[in-house]
Design a protein around this motif. Structure first.
Motif, mmCIF file in Angstrom:
data_model
loop_
_atom_site.group_PDB
_atom_site.id
_atom_site.type_symbol
_atom_site.label_atom_id
_atom_site.label_comp_id
_atom_site.label_asym_id
_atom_site.label_seq_id
_atom_site.Cartn_x
_atom_site.Cartn_y
_atom_site.Cartn_z
ATOM 1 N N ASN A 1 35.435 42.574 40.382
ATOM 2 C CA ASN A 1 35.983 42.523 39.025
ATOM 3 C C ASN A 1 36.273 41.119 38.525
ATOM 4 O O ASN A 1 36.239 40.855 37.326
ATOM 5 N N LYS A 2 36.561 40.213 39.446
ATOM 6 C CA LYS A 2 36.983 38.888 38.985
ATOM 7 C C LYS A 2 35.844 38.097 38.366
ATOM 8 O O LYS A 2 36.081 37.097 37.694
ATOM 9 N N VAL A 3 34.590 38.552 38.565
ATOM 10 C CA VAL A 3 33.473 37.883 37.881
ATOM 11 C C VAL A 3 33.683 37.996 36.364
ATOM 12 O O VAL A 3 33.555 37.008 35.626
ATOM 13 N N SER B 1 45.533 48.258 40.077
ATOM 14 C CA SER B 1 46.396 47.505 39.174
ATOM 15 C C SER B 1 47.216 46.500 39.971
ATOM 16 O O SER B 1 48.133 46.867 40.696
ATOM 17 N N GLY B 2 46.826 45.213 39.889
ATOM 18 C CA GLY B 2 47.506 44.155 40.654
ATOM 19 C C GLY B 2 48.129 43.150 39.688
ATOM 20 O O GLY B 2 49.247 43.331 39.213
ATOM 21 N N SER B 3 47.393 42.076 39.361
ATOM 22 C CA SER B 3 47.880 41.171 38.318
ATOM 23 C C SER B 3 47.936 41.926 36.995
ATOM 24 O O SER B 3 48.576 41.508 36.047
ATOM 25 N N ALA B 4 47.225 43.045 36.937
ATOM 26 C CA ALA B 4 47.186 43.985 35.802
ATOM 27 C C ALA B 4 46.186 43.613 34.722
ATOM 28 O O ALA B 4 46.086 44.299 33.710
ATOM 29 N N LEU B 5 45.427 42.530 34.920
ATOM 30 C CA LEU B 5 44.520 42.134 33.837
ATOM 31 C C LEU B 5 43.306 43.047 33.733
ATOM 32 O O LEU B 5 42.765 43.255 32.641
ATOM 33 N N THR B 6 42.882 43.635 34.864
ATOM 34 C CA THR B 6 41.774 44.594 34.806
ATOM 35 C C THR B 6 42.254 45.860 34.087
ATOM 36 O O THR B 6 41.613 46.349 33.154
ATOM 37 N N HIS B 7 43.389 46.374 34.541
ATOM 38 C CA HIS B 7 43.976 47.592 33.980
ATOM 39 C C HIS B 7 44.284 47.406 32.486
ATOM 40 O O HIS B 7 43.831 48.189 31.628
ATOM 41 N N HIS C 1 35.104 50.760 40.568
ATOM 42 C CA HIS C 1 35.041 50.037 41.860
ATOM 43 C C HIS C 1 35.077 48.542 41.562
ATOM 44 O O HIS C 1 34.103 47.979 41.063
ATOM 45 N N THR C 2 36.199 47.923 41.870
ATOM 46 C CA THR C 2 36.393 46.521 41.500
ATOM 47 C C THR C 2 35.937 45.548 42.585
ATOM 48 O O THR C 2 36.153 44.350 42.470
ATOM 49 N N GLY C 3 35.321 46.059 43.655
ATOM 50 C CA GLY C 3 34.805 45.153 44.695
ATOM 51 C C GLY C 3 35.811 44.955 45.820
ATOM 52 O O GLY C 3 36.564 45.861 46.150
HETATM 53 C C1 PLP Z 1 38.601 43.520 44.464
HETATM 54 C C2 PLP Z 1 39.753 43.534 43.544
HETATM 55 N N1 PLP Z 1 40.032 44.660 42.891
HETATM 56 C C3 PLP Z 1 41.103 44.746 42.061
HETATM 57 C C4 PLP Z 1 41.936 43.678 41.869
HETATM 58 C C5 PLP Z 1 43.102 43.837 40.951
HETATM 59 O O1 PLP Z 1 42.765 43.342 39.710
HETATM 60 P P1 PLP Z 1 43.895 42.740 38.765
HETATM 61 O O2 PLP Z 1 44.467 41.551 39.469
HETATM 62 O O3 PLP Z 1 43.161 42.381 37.528
HETATM 63 O O4 PLP Z 1 44.918 43.790 38.561
HETATM 64 C C6 PLP Z 1 41.680 42.466 42.529
HETATM 65 C C7 PLP Z 1 42.588 41.326 42.369
HETATM 66 O O5 PLP Z 1 42.532 40.335 43.042
HETATM 67 C C8 PLP Z 1 40.548 42.388 43.382
HETATM 68 O O6 PLP Z 1 40.239 41.269 44.045
#
Ligand code: PLP
Length: 351
Positions: free
Chosen positions: A59-61, A207-213, A331-333
């Motif tokens: 997702n970070k791409v 949902s971590g830093s929350a920017l994807t969510h 699937h964010t990787g």
């Molecule tokens: C593989 C993967 N998925 C999900 C996330 C969470 O995304 P976000 O930080 O945008 O909430 C991260 C964050 O580092 C990540 O590396």
């Protein structure tokens, strides 16, 4: 010729105002997960952002396209970022720098209480070294503001040496630039859903830093798409995570000229699969990793994608979806980190 990203901007012209360094140009596929879906009574689908191009994807791409766009606009020649030892963001930041000819300087935080050799040298750490990033370490893993402040100190030193650094801050007091990548991803998903005749009733995402969510949610709502977006907590409990997603989503919506687009009811978070904490294994996550591999040949990781999938399975089993609903797992990787988690995955004692 109109490129993929241009077609997204046609649906949301405000997105075109932000500088972007293209690292990927094309949609990621949406695939059925029939066997796993049947086990929990829903029509489960997966959007494969783990296959985004650039150094093993994730997702970070999408987020980096906007940070790097801003860094280039600002005339930077060096990028600084902080993250956990097995951070995918840090790996991809180094890769994005290499692609664009910038110098990657990274700080690794001791966020996870794991001392074994594989965690500290394999997976993303190995890839970082191959990408030639300059690595420093930071002991305080749970203090985002302190980690950012230390990066700022390093940036100051580099500036004094003649470099032009740009800092990718992770803390909540900095603009949620990376979330724009997931505003774009939501538009892409809606376009796919229409073109491929795929109704989507729910979306589930880590949902971590929350920017994807937050980004996905904002993109959906700005398109008038009312799909519930369920964030599975990977770093914080549901209470603080809900506040964070709401704040980030409102900031993003404001950046795009629609500050009223997000209501508190839009924010859905679930922390059932979080314990004992960030980056640490539990039985639900272990089950999700095993089921996705053995039922679907889909690899997921313990920190993010496997935890989000565990959350999706939990929501399905606990009645959050109606029978037969189409549920999109994003699937964010994060799969490169599995090599750092070998001892958890094999159940072997740490080396
Ligand atoms: C593989 C993967 N998925 C999900 C996330 C969470 O995304 P976000 O930080 O945008 O909430 C991260 C964050 O580092 C990540 O590396």
């Amino acid at each position: 010729m109109t490129g993929h990203f241009d077609r997204l901007v046609q649906d949301l012209p405000a997105l075109g105002r932000f500088p972007r360094a293209a690292l990927a140009d094309g949609p990621t596929v949406i695939e059925p997960m029939q066997r796993l879906g049947a086990l929990v009574g829903v029509n489960l689908l997966v959007k494969r952002d783990d296959t985004l191009p650039l150094a093993m994807g994730g997702n970070k791409v999408r987020q980096l396209e906007f940070y790097l766009g801003e860094a280039l606009r600002a005339g930077a020649d060096t990028l600084l970022i902080t993250g956990a030892v097995q951070s995918n963001f840090v790996r991809l930041c180094a890769a994005g720098c290499r692609k664009l000819g910038l110098r990657p300087v990274v700080q690794l935080e001791q966020r996870v209480p794991k001392q074994d050799v594989a965690y500290n040298t394999s997976g993303n750490v190995l890839l970082l070294k191959m990408l030639g990033a300059e690595i420093t370490s930071f002991p305080e893993g749970e203090n985002e503001a302190a980690a950012d402040a230390n990066l700022d100190r390093i940036a100051e030193r580099l500036r004094a040496e003649g470099a032009a650094p740009y800092v990718v801050h992770l803390g909540i007091d900095h603009p949620p630039i990376g979330g724009l990548g997931y505003v774009a991803a939501a538009i892409e998903t809606l376009q796919q859903s229409k073109a491929e005749g795929l109704p989507l009733d729910h979306v589930v995402v880590a949902s971590g830093s929350a920017l994807t969510h937050a980004g996905f949610l904002v993109g959906a709502r700005l398109m008038g798409w009312e799909v519930p977006v369920h964030g599975i907590c990977v770093r914080r409990d549901a209470g603080p995570q809900r506040d964070r997603v709401l704040r980030r989503a409102r900031e993003l919506a404001a950046m795009l000229g629609a500050p009223q687009a997000i209501r508190p009811v839009d924010i859905r978070v679930d922390d059932t699969c979080l314990a004992p904490g960030y980056g640490q294994m539990n039985d639900r996550v272990a089950e999700a990793l095993e089921l996705s591999a053995t039922q679907e040949a889909l690899l997921t990781d313990p920190v993010y994608s496997g935890r989000a999938l565990a959350g999706a399975l939990h929501l399905a089993r606990s009645g959050a979806f109606d029978a037969g609903d189409s549920v999109l797992f994003l699937h964010t990787g994060g799969v490169p980190a599995i090599f750092g988690y070998q001892s958890d995955l094999e159940g072997a004692p740490p080396a």
